[in-house]
Design a protein around this motif. Structure first.
Motif, PDB file in Angstrom:
ATOM      1  N   THR A  74       2.435   1.724  -3.326  1.00  0.00           N
ATOM      2  CA  THR A  74       1.362   2.132  -4.294  1.00  0.00           C
ATOM      3  C   THR A  74       1.301   3.570  -4.142  1.00  0.00           C
ATOM      4  N   GLN A  75       1.210   4.240  -2.830  1.00  0.00           N
ATOM      5  CA  GLN A  75       1.051   5.695  -2.611  1.00  0.00           C
ATOM      6  C   GLN A  75       2.291   6.210  -3.209  1.00  0.00           C
ATOM      7  N   TYR A 117       4.062   5.109  -5.809  1.00  0.00           N
ATOM      8  CA  TYR A 117       4.073   5.156  -7.119  1.00  0.00           C
ATOM      9  C   TYR A 117       2.961   6.244  -7.648  1.00  0.00           C
ATOM     10  N   ASN A 118       2.103   6.397  -7.144  1.00  0.00           N
ATOM     11  CA  ASN A 118       0.866   7.375  -7.352  1.00  0.00           C
ATOM     12  C   ASN A 118       1.306   8.893  -7.357  1.00  0.00           C
ATOM     13  N   ARG A 119       2.327   8.896  -6.312  1.00  0.00           N
ATOM     14  CA  ARG A 119       2.982  10.328  -6.042  1.00  0.00           C
ATOM     15  C   ARG A 119       3.645  10.816  -7.145  1.00  0.00           C
ATOM     16  N   TRP A 120       4.781   9.624  -7.687  1.00  0.00           N
ATOM     17  CA  TRP A 120       5.629   9.849  -8.587  1.00  0.00           C
ATOM     18  C   TRP A 120       4.628  10.083 -10.110  1.00  0.00           C
ATOM     19  N   ASN A 121       3.496   9.477  -9.941  1.00  0.00           N
ATOM     20  CA  ASN A 121       2.773   9.589 -11.554  1.00  0.00           C
ATOM     21  C   ASN A 121       1.847  11.007 -11.154  1.00  0.00           C
ATOM     22  N   SER A 122       1.932  11.870 -10.196  1.00  0.00           N
ATOM     23  CA  SER A 122       1.252  12.917 -10.119  1.00  0.00           C
ATOM     24  C   SER A 122       1.691  14.047 -11.083  1.00  0.00           C
ATOM     25  N   GLN A 133       0.846  -1.066   0.076  1.00  0.00           N
ATOM     26  CA  GLN A 133      -0.148   0.005   0.004  1.00  0.00           C
ATOM     27  C   GLN A 133       0.862   1.363  -0.125  1.00  0.00           C
TER      28      GLN A 133
END
Length: 192
Positions: A69-70, A72-77, A66
């Protein structure tokens, strides 16, 4: 007509030896039952501990996934993607003075914010890897090339900042990530 059945009479004083054997046998059986009970309880306890450890490991792995994933999501922001693109392909500088002259906080706050966005991302990621909160294998799979590029691109700037600020810990988590990524790459290539 009454049925009469004859039962043997119980005489506690007769056949004392057979009574003692029966008591001894009964006592042995009760000890064995107690031993079996303790053994079964120990086995149940061990199985419970094993199951608890397995569940705790699964919970930890889930939490790490988890957290990753957070990350990775930050990287893709949008802001990180934008910062990465600009820092990697637009802004050019080799020395600390060049950076400060062209993109310093007071000269070009947007460019400085882009740099700090990536810097803070990789610094935070380094802390999480160092503390074992995130699996380094996951970081390697997704970020190895970017970490190596970032450190190589800005190493002279980082070293100069350490001197100017008299703080050898500046950017140390990025450096840690860089060292780990290059070490793992050397290990992988030496095996082949």
């Amino acid at each position: 007509m009454a049925l009469s059945k004859s039962y043997p009479k119980f005489n506690p004083t007769s056949s004392r030896e057979s009574c003692m054997v029966d008591l001894a046998t009964l006592q042995a059986v009760s000890y064995m039952a107690a031993a079996i009970g303790v053994t079964l309880a120990a086995i149940c306890y061990i199985l419970t501990l094993w199951n608890t450890q397995k569940n705790m490991k699964m919970t930890l792995e889930t939490r790490q996934a988890q957290l990753f994933t957070q990350i990775y999501n930050r990287w893709n922001s949008r802001d990180v993607v934008r910062a990465y693109g600009l820092i990697r392909y637009k802004y050019q500088y080799e020395r600390m003075n060049d950076f400060l002259d062209q993109h310093g906080q007071l000269v070009d706050p947007e460019a400085y914010a882009d740099f700090q966005t990536l810097n803070n991302f990789f610094e935070g990621l380094g802390v999480l890897v160092k503390k074992g909160m995130v699996d380094i294998g996951w970081v390697e799979e997704l970020f190895a090339g970017r970490i190596v590029w970032f450190w190589k691109r800005f190493e002279s700037l980082f070293m100069e900042a350490r001197k100017r600020l008299n703080d050898p810990t500046q950017y140390s988590n990025i450096e840690y990530l860089y060292n780990e990524m290059t070490r793992r790459e050397r290990q992988r290539t030496s095996r082949t």
